[in-house]
Motif scaffolding. Sequence first.
Motif, PDB file in Angstrom:
ATOM      1  N   LEU A  83     -13.540  12.117  -2.614  1.00  0.00           N
ATOM      2  CA  LEU A  83     -13.104  10.789  -3.053  1.00  0.00           C
ATOM      3  C   LEU A  83     -11.585  10.701  -3.096  1.00  0.00           C
ATOM      4  O   LEU A  83     -11.001   9.669  -2.716  1.00  0.00           O
ATOM      5  CB  LEU A  83     -13.690  10.483  -4.431  1.00  0.00           C
ATOM      6  CG  LEU A  83     -15.195  10.217  -4.487  1.00  0.00           C
ATOM      7  CD1 LEU A  83     -15.659  10.058  -5.932  1.00  0.00           C
ATOM      8  CD2 LEU A  83     -15.570   8.976  -3.673  1.00  0.00           C
ATOM      9  N   LEU A  84     -10.920  11.770  -3.517  1.00  0.00           N
ATOM     10  CA  LEU A  84      -9.458  11.782  -3.539  1.00  0.00           C
ATOM     11  C   LEU A  84      -8.901  11.679  -2.124  1.00  0.00           C
ATOM     12  O   LEU A  84      -7.953  10.925  -1.863  1.00  0.00           O
ATOM     13  CB  LEU A  84      -8.956  13.060  -4.214  1.00  0.00           C
ATOM     14  CG  LEU A  84      -9.143  13.122  -5.727  1.00  0.00           C
ATOM     15  CD1 LEU A  84      -8.991  14.554  -6.223  1.00  0.00           C
ATOM     16  CD2 LEU A  84      -8.141  12.219  -6.432  1.00  0.00           C
ATOM     17  N   ILE A  85      -9.491  12.420  -1.199  1.00  0.00           N
ATOM     18  CA  ILE A  85      -9.048  12.370   0.189  1.00  0.00           C
ATOM     19  C   ILE A  85      -9.285  10.991   0.780  1.00  0.00           C
ATOM     20  O   ILE A  85      -8.479  10.471   1.564  1.00  0.00           O
ATOM     21  CB  ILE A  85      -9.772  13.457   1.015  1.00  0.00           C
ATOM     22  CG1 ILE A  85      -9.278  14.849   0.596  1.00  0.00           C
ATOM     23  CG2 ILE A  85      -9.578  13.234   2.512  1.00  0.00           C
ATOM     24  CD1 ILE A  85     -10.085  15.990   1.175  1.00  0.00           C
ATOM     25  N   ASP A  86     -10.379  10.348   0.371  1.00  0.00           N
ATOM     26  CA  ASP A  86     -10.719   9.023   0.900  1.00  0.00           C
ATOM     27  C   ASP A  86      -9.701   7.954   0.520  1.00  0.00           C
ATOM     28  O   ASP A  86      -9.645   6.896   1.169  1.00  0.00           O
ATOM     29  CB  ASP A  86     -12.115   8.618   0.421  1.00  0.00           C
ATOM     30  CG  ASP A  86     -12.551   7.262   0.959  1.00  0.00           C
ATOM     31  OD1 ASP A  86     -12.661   7.124   2.192  1.00  0.00           O
ATOM     32  OD2 ASP A  86     -12.746   6.336   0.146  1.00  0.00           O
ATOM     33  N   ILE A  87      -8.877   8.208  -0.495  1.00  0.00           N
ATOM     34  CA  ILE A  87      -7.843   7.237  -0.854  1.00  0.00           C
ATOM     35  C   ILE A  87      -6.942   6.947   0.340  1.00  0.00           C
ATOM     36  O   ILE A  87      -6.504   5.814   0.552  1.00  0.00           O
ATOM     37  CB  ILE A  87      -7.002   7.754  -2.042  1.00  0.00           C
ATOM     38  CG1 ILE A  87      -7.851   7.795  -3.320  1.00  0.00           C
ATOM     39  CG2 ILE A  87      -5.763   6.884  -2.277  1.00  0.00           C
ATOM     40  CD1 ILE A  87      -8.295   6.437  -3.822  1.00  0.00           C
ATOM     41  N   MET A  88      -6.675   7.968   1.160  1.00  0.00           N
ATOM     42  CA  MET A  88      -5.780   7.756   2.299  1.00  0.00           C
ATOM     43  C   MET A  88      -6.438   6.935   3.408  1.00  0.00           C
ATOM     44  O   MET A  88      -5.770   6.509   4.347  1.00  0.00           O
ATOM     45  CB  MET A  88      -5.287   9.091   2.862  1.00  0.00           C
ATOM     46  CG  MET A  88      -6.321   9.938   3.537  1.00  0.00           C
ATOM     47  SD  MET A  88      -5.601  11.519   4.088  1.00  0.00           S
ATOM     48  CE  MET A  88      -7.032  12.294   4.853  1.00  0.00           C
ATOM     49  N   ASN A  89      -7.732   6.668   3.288  1.00  0.00           N
ATOM     50  CA  ASN A  89      -8.431   5.835   4.272  1.00  0.00           C
ATOM     51  C   ASN A  89      -8.513   4.369   3.848  1.00  0.00           C
ATOM     52  O   ASN A  89      -9.083   3.550   4.582  1.00  0.00           O
ATOM     53  CB  ASN A  89      -9.848   6.373   4.490  1.00  0.00           C
ATOM     54  CG  ASN A  89      -9.857   7.795   5.027  1.00  0.00           C
ATOM     55  OD1 ASN A  89      -9.017   8.155   5.852  1.00  0.00           O
ATOM     56  ND2 ASN A  89     -10.796   8.602   4.559  1.00  0.00           N
ATOM     57  N   GLN A  90      -7.954   4.036   2.680  1.00  0.00           N
ATOM     58  CA  GLN A  90      -8.064   2.675   2.170  1.00  0.00           C
ATOM     59  C   GLN A  90      -7.100   1.730   2.878  1.00  0.00           C
ATOM     60  O   GLN A  90      -5.995   2.123   3.287  1.00  0.00           O
ATOM     61  CB  GLN A  90      -7.772   2.644   0.671  1.00  0.00           C
ATOM     62  CG  GLN A  90      -8.707   3.493  -0.162  1.00  0.00           C
ATOM     63  CD  GLN A  90     -10.158   3.123   0.033  1.00  0.00           C
ATOM     64  OE1 GLN A  90     -10.539   1.962  -0.121  1.00  0.00           O
ATOM     65  NE2 GLN A  90     -10.980   4.098   0.365  1.00  0.00           N
ATOM     66  N   THR A  91      -7.521   0.486   2.999  1.00  0.00           N
ATOM     67  CA  THR A  91      -6.602  -0.566   3.447  1.00  0.00           C
ATOM     68  C   THR A  91      -5.609  -0.805   2.314  1.00  0.00           C
ATOM     69  O   THR A  91      -6.013  -1.017   1.166  1.00  0.00           O
ATOM     70  CB  THR A  91      -7.363  -1.867   3.740  1.00  0.00           C
ATOM     71  OG1 THR A  91      -8.338  -1.614   4.755  1.00  0.00           O
ATOM     72  CG2 THR A  91      -6.409  -2.961   4.203  1.00  0.00           C
ATOM     73  N   PRO A  92      -4.298  -0.741   2.595  1.00  0.00           N
ATOM     74  CA  PRO A  92      -3.313  -0.914   1.518  1.00  0.00           C
ATOM     75  C   PRO A  92      -3.476  -2.248   0.789  1.00  0.00           C
ATOM     76  O   PRO A  92      -3.849  -3.266   1.384  1.00  0.00           O
ATOM     77  CB  PRO A  92      -1.972  -0.853   2.269  1.00  0.00           C
ATOM     78  CG  PRO A  92      -2.264  -0.066   3.496  1.00  0.00           C
ATOM     79  CD  PRO A  92      -3.664  -0.442   3.888  1.00  0.00           C
ATOM     80  N   CYS A  93      -3.203  -2.223  -0.502  1.00  0.00           N
ATOM     81  CA  CYS A  93      -3.250  -3.438  -1.306  1.00  0.00           C
ATOM     82  C   CYS A  93      -1.991  -4.276  -1.068  1.00  0.00           C
ATOM     83  O   CYS A  93      -0.914  -3.744  -0.773  1.00  0.00           O
ATOM     84  CB  CYS A  93      -3.344  -3.093  -2.788  1.00  0.00           C
ATOM     85  SG  CYS A  93      -4.893  -2.298  -3.273  1.00  0.00           S
ATOM     86  N   ARG A  94      -2.133  -5.590  -1.236  1.00  0.00           N
ATOM     87  CA  ARG A  94      -1.003  -6.513  -1.132  1.00  0.00           C
ATOM     88  C   ARG A  94      -0.843  -7.242  -2.459  1.00  0.00           C
ATOM     89  O   ARG A  94      -1.817  -7.501  -3.160  1.00  0.00           O
ATOM     90  CB  ARG A  94      -1.223  -7.529  -0.009  1.00  0.00           C
ATOM     91  CG  ARG A  94      -1.486  -6.909   1.354  1.00  0.00           C
ATOM     92  CD  ARG A  94      -1.554  -7.982   2.454  1.00  0.00           C
ATOM     93  NE  ARG A  94      -2.424  -9.091   2.088  1.00  0.00           N
ATOM     94  CZ  ARG A  94      -3.736  -9.091   2.256  1.00  0.00           C
ATOM     95  NH1 ARG A  94      -4.341  -8.030   2.765  1.00  0.00           N
ATOM     96  NH2 ARG A  94      -4.471 -10.132   1.910  1.00  0.00           N
ATOM     97  N   LYS A  95       0.389  -7.598  -2.785  1.00  0.00           N
ATOM     98  CA  LYS A  95       0.681  -8.211  -4.070  1.00  0.00           C
ATOM     99  C   LYS A  95      -0.141  -9.478  -4.285  1.00  0.00           C
ATOM    100  O   LYS A  95      -0.650  -9.716  -5.393  1.00  0.00           O
ATOM    101  CB  LYS A  95       2.170  -8.528  -4.180  1.00  0.00           C
ATOM    102  CG  LYS A  95       2.584  -9.073  -5.546  1.00  0.00           C
ATOM    103  CD  LYS A  95       4.087  -9.208  -5.654  1.00  0.00           C
ATOM    104  CE  LYS A  95       4.493  -9.678  -7.046  1.00  0.00           C
ATOM    105  NZ  LYS A  95       5.964  -9.771  -7.198  1.00  0.00           N
TER     106      LYS A  95
END
Length: 288
Positions: free
Chosen positions: A206-218
Amino acid sequence: MREFASDMAAFQEGHRFEHISIKGISFRYLLCGEGKTTLTLLTGGMGLAELNFSFIEKLEVHYRILTFDYPIGLDTNVDLADAVRALLGALGIKKTVFVGESFGGYLAQIIARRYPDITEGLCLFSTAGLNENTVASLKKKYAKIAKPMLWVLGHVPYAWLKPTLIKASLRHITRATDEELQYMREFFTWAFKDYTGAFDVHMTSLLIDIMNQTPCRKEEFDYLKGKVLLILPDDDDTFTPQMQRELIALFEAPTIVEHILGGHLAPILQTETYVAAIWDFVNQRIEA
């Protein structure tokens, strides 16, 4: 002098965890406390809800508290976010303030972006913004070593790894007294006592999967204007000052508490400071 063993024993005696199965996923959860507002505590990268026991004991006096282990069987953080949404629905919780520490702070952002309808506010600490720069830096740092890390956790006898993992965890502490260091040594010794290689593989995935996330926008968090609390410790060796600034930039008019001592593990060492900040924030920004 605080003694971790007696603190944990007293907590476990007064708090009973329950189990619920939702679409084949088994949650071990605790629902306690009384109050107008529900706080959902999202624990850090070890995935064990009991590690928030000091927060639970102090916050349940004023609020309804939900917390849980991160269940095996969920392969991605989006899957986990969807399961958390289902858990809240099963427990009849319509709105909640997500309180996320470290990995839990990332998860809180994923849930808040995905489910605005249930997110009443955010309290984030010892974490970073899930923005483009953070995602890129995580890929640069972990993309090549992710598979070897998982192989080691899955194939090396886990009992051999535990002493090294405890020492590595203690390196996150800064400016601690001898008493605090001893308390944290007992804290991590307890945490790893029954920890398994399989669960570590689960949490590391799950920690590694963070790098697969679509970045958040403000703009995805515009609906939370004025309803975000950020507590940013000094000397956090996991999340740099630049990451902290980028976390602040993700939100409109957040409440910011800075210059907390203790580094990445400040929430454990300075629990009362964090609880006071949460109480002030919820009182003024959520329940006002």
